[in-house]
Design a protein around this motif. Structure first.
Motif, PDB file in Angstrom:
ATOM      1  N   LYS A  35     -16.637  25.618 -15.642  1.00 31.22           N
ATOM      2  CA  LYS A  35     -16.144  24.719 -15.301  1.00 31.22           C
ATOM      3  C   LYS A  35     -14.491  24.840 -15.741  1.00 31.22           C
ATOM      4  O   LYS A  35     -14.223  24.984 -16.807  1.00 31.22           O
ATOM      5  CB  LYS A  35     -16.566  23.286 -15.981  1.00 31.22           C
ATOM      6  N   ASP A  36     -13.662  24.626 -14.684  1.00 27.31           N
ATOM      7  CA  ASP A  36     -12.355  24.672 -14.750  1.00 27.31           C
ATOM      8  C   ASP A  36     -11.655  25.981 -15.034  1.00 27.31           C
ATOM      9  O   ASP A  36     -10.531  26.201 -15.343  1.00 27.31           O
ATOM     10  CB  ASP A  36     -11.748  23.826 -15.838  1.00 27.31           C
ATOM     11  N   ALA A  37     -12.520  27.038 -14.779  1.00 32.20           N
ATOM     12  CA  ALA A  37     -12.170  28.350 -14.796  1.00 32.20           C
ATOM     13  C   ALA A  37     -11.033  28.596 -13.727  1.00 32.20           C
ATOM     14  O   ALA A  37      -9.991  29.340 -14.041  1.00 32.20           O
ATOM     15  CB  ALA A  37     -13.181  29.278 -14.623  1.00 32.20           C
ATOM     16  N   ILE A  38     -11.009  27.852 -12.706  1.00 26.87           N
ATOM     17  CA  ILE A  38      -9.976  27.917 -11.691  1.00 26.87           C
ATOM     18  C   ILE A  38      -9.370  26.493 -11.794  1.00 26.87           C
ATOM     19  O   ILE A  38     -10.130  25.398 -11.598  1.00 26.87           O
ATOM     20  CB  ILE A  38     -10.572  28.038 -10.345  1.00 26.87           C
ATOM     21  N   PRO A  39      -8.231  26.499 -12.298  1.00 30.61           N
ATOM     22  CA  PRO A  39      -7.605  24.950 -12.854  1.00 30.61           C
ATOM     23  C   PRO A  39      -7.032  24.370 -11.454  1.00 30.61           C
ATOM     24  O   PRO A  39      -6.459  24.877 -10.765  1.00 30.61           O
ATOM     25  CB  PRO A  39      -6.512  25.429 -13.710  1.00 30.61           C
ATOM     26  N   SER A  40      -7.565  23.076 -11.332  1.00 26.22           N
ATOM     27  CA  SER A  40      -6.931  22.311 -10.352  1.00 26.22           C
ATOM     28  C   SER A  40      -5.287  22.020 -10.724  1.00 26.22           C
ATOM     29  O   SER A  40      -5.033  22.185 -12.000  1.00 26.22           O
ATOM     30  CB  SER A  40      -7.434  20.954 -10.036  1.00 26.22           C
ATOM     31  N   ILE A  41      -4.641  21.490  -9.844  1.00 32.46           N
ATOM     32  CA  ILE A  41      -3.193  20.843 -10.084  1.00 32.46           C
ATOM     33  C   ILE A  41      -3.154  19.337 -10.011  1.00 32.46           C
ATOM     34  O   ILE A  41      -3.396  18.706  -9.207  1.00 32.46           O
ATOM     35  CB  ILE A  41      -2.199  21.630  -9.179  1.00 32.46           C
ATOM     36  N   GLU A  42      -2.702  18.909 -11.219  1.00 29.78           N
ATOM     37  CA  GLU A  42      -2.537  17.342 -11.488  1.00 29.78           C
ATOM     38  C   GLU A  42      -1.129  16.928 -11.236  1.00 29.78           C
ATOM     39  O   GLU A  42      -0.918  15.849 -10.988  1.00 29.78           O
ATOM     40  CB  GLU A  42      -3.384  17.119 -12.832  1.00 29.78           C
ATOM     41  N   THR A  43      -0.029  17.628 -11.452  1.00 29.21           N
ATOM     42  CA  THR A  43       1.144  17.203 -11.341  1.00 29.21           C
ATOM     43  C   THR A  43       2.139  18.305 -10.498  1.00 29.21           C
ATOM     44  O   THR A  43       3.028  18.878 -11.051  1.00 29.21           O
ATOM     45  CB  THR A  43       1.971  17.097 -12.911  1.00 29.21           C
ATOM     46  N   PRO A  44       1.804  18.222  -9.305  1.00 28.52           N
ATOM     47  CA  PRO A  44       2.576  19.026  -8.488  1.00 28.52           C
ATOM     48  C   PRO A  44       3.858  18.868  -8.246  1.00 28.52           C
ATOM     49  O   PRO A  44       4.373  17.786  -8.418  1.00 28.52           O
ATOM     50  CB  PRO A  44       1.757  18.803  -7.193  1.00 28.52           C
ATOM     51  N   THR A  45       4.780  19.891  -8.331  1.00 25.74           N
ATOM     52  CA  THR A  45       6.307  19.840  -8.304  1.00 25.74           C
ATOM     53  C   THR A  45       6.441  20.782  -6.665  1.00 25.74           C
ATOM     54  O   THR A  45       5.799  21.558  -6.170  1.00 25.74           O
ATOM     55  CB  THR A  45       6.925  20.637  -9.318  1.00 25.74           C
TER      56      THR A  45
END
Length: 319
Positions: free
Chosen positions: A9-19
């Motif tokens: 789980k989360d080995a591929i990290p989603s983006i939570e605070t995109p710039t």
């Protein structure tokens, strides 16, 4: 539906605070997922290969809409969802599971699991619930830049680590210059086994479509119709159809495919992705006319034919 754990789980990290910015790190021909906003936003596949989900917000204040920009490299599936359920926003991550070779997302609020290509919760508190698809488009970076000179683009994540950058299940440092799925996209096989070059690849028993043919899928009121890109291109780049009572027009332009609500026009191709109808010329990529009129873009899923068939069956294709 075959669901299996493939990665931690989360080995591929989603983006939570995109710039976002105006400078892009990749090439003109790179695909980007485009969302109409103020200004328009582009989410490059080059970046999404390492993250697969971007949790973002369109607008501010009471008008803010939380969205999830999602991408499954194995399925070529680009879908943007409204990430609210019962009015409350969810934050999505990568579960490490696949359902029929498609990304399984999870929400961090309830740990429920969602099939990315369908937007359906397949396990957990929200089981059976459906996310709402938002209008979006896939086009090249050059097409986005030319058509949206005021647009902004997702920026790389500093010091990112992802399993997609690794030769095993352990996340490694990301180099966005690398394209970890280039070999998969160039190969004939499809699904996880093909990506990992194993012998137990899936079979495909139809000759009218290749499994990794790009399809634009429309769904409304229980009706699902997939429009294969080469079929639309062979029809002079434009197809008119009715889906669940809505008149639609689908354009094939610049290697992309786009669907809009059709007010009843008969479109004729001209040149350069342009179409003539109603005394003016329309851009098939944006749905905008020279005289300023705008066709409403329809909520759609862009994905490979094998995934559309997995989700809806072999008869869910236009024609």
């Amino acid at each position: 539906m075959n669901v299996r754990q493939v990665l931690p789980k989360d080995a591929i990290p989603s983006i939570e605070t995109p710039t976002f910015g105006t400078t892009y790190i990749g090439d003109d021909e790179d695909d980007v997922i485009v969302v109409d906003a103020a200004p328009p936003k582009a989410y490059p596949v080059r970046i999404l290969d390492y993250h697969e989900i971007v949790n973002d917000v369109l607008g501010v204040g009471d008008e803010a809409v939380p969205i999830a920009v999602t991408w499954c490299p194995l399925c070529g599936s680009a879908v943007v969802y409204d990430r609210r359920v019962d009015g409350e926003p969810l934050e999505f991550g990568v579960s490490g599971k696949l359902a029929d070779d498609d990304l399984v997302m999870y929400d961090r609020e309830t740990d429920s699991e969602w099939k990315q290509s369908l937007g359906t919760c397949i396990d957990g508190r929200h089981e059976g619930r459906q996310l709402t698809v938002r209008p979006s488009a896939v086009m090249t970076w050059q097409s986005f830049r030319d058509r949206h000179p005021d647009g902004v683009v997702l920026q790389p994540i500093e010091n990112a680590r992802s399993e997609a950058a690794s030769d095993d299940d352990t996340p490694a440092s990301v180099d966005y210059d690398d394209q970890p799925y280039a070999g998969y996209f160039d190969s004939d096989g499809f699904g996880l086994a093909a990506h990992r070059t194993r012998d137990d690849t899936r079979s495909w028993d139809r000759s009218d479509l290749e499994p990794k043919t790009v399809v634009l899928g429309l769904e409304s009121d229980g009706e699902a119709v997939g429009f294969p890109l080469p079929w639309v291109a062979d029809a002079d780049g434009v197809v008119r159809e009715t889906v669940a009572g809505t008149d639609v027009v689908v354009f094939a332009t610049d290697g992309g495919i786009h669907a809009f609500e059709n007010p009843g026009y008969e479109f004729e191709p001209t040149a350069g992705g342009q179409f003539r109808a109603g005394s003016t010329t329309w851009d098939g990529t944006t749905g905008e006319a020279v005289d300023g009129r705008q066709l409403p873009r329809l909520p759609a899923r862009r994905l490979f034919a094998f995934t559309w068939q997995d989700d809806h069956g072999p008869d869910a294709f236009f024609g």
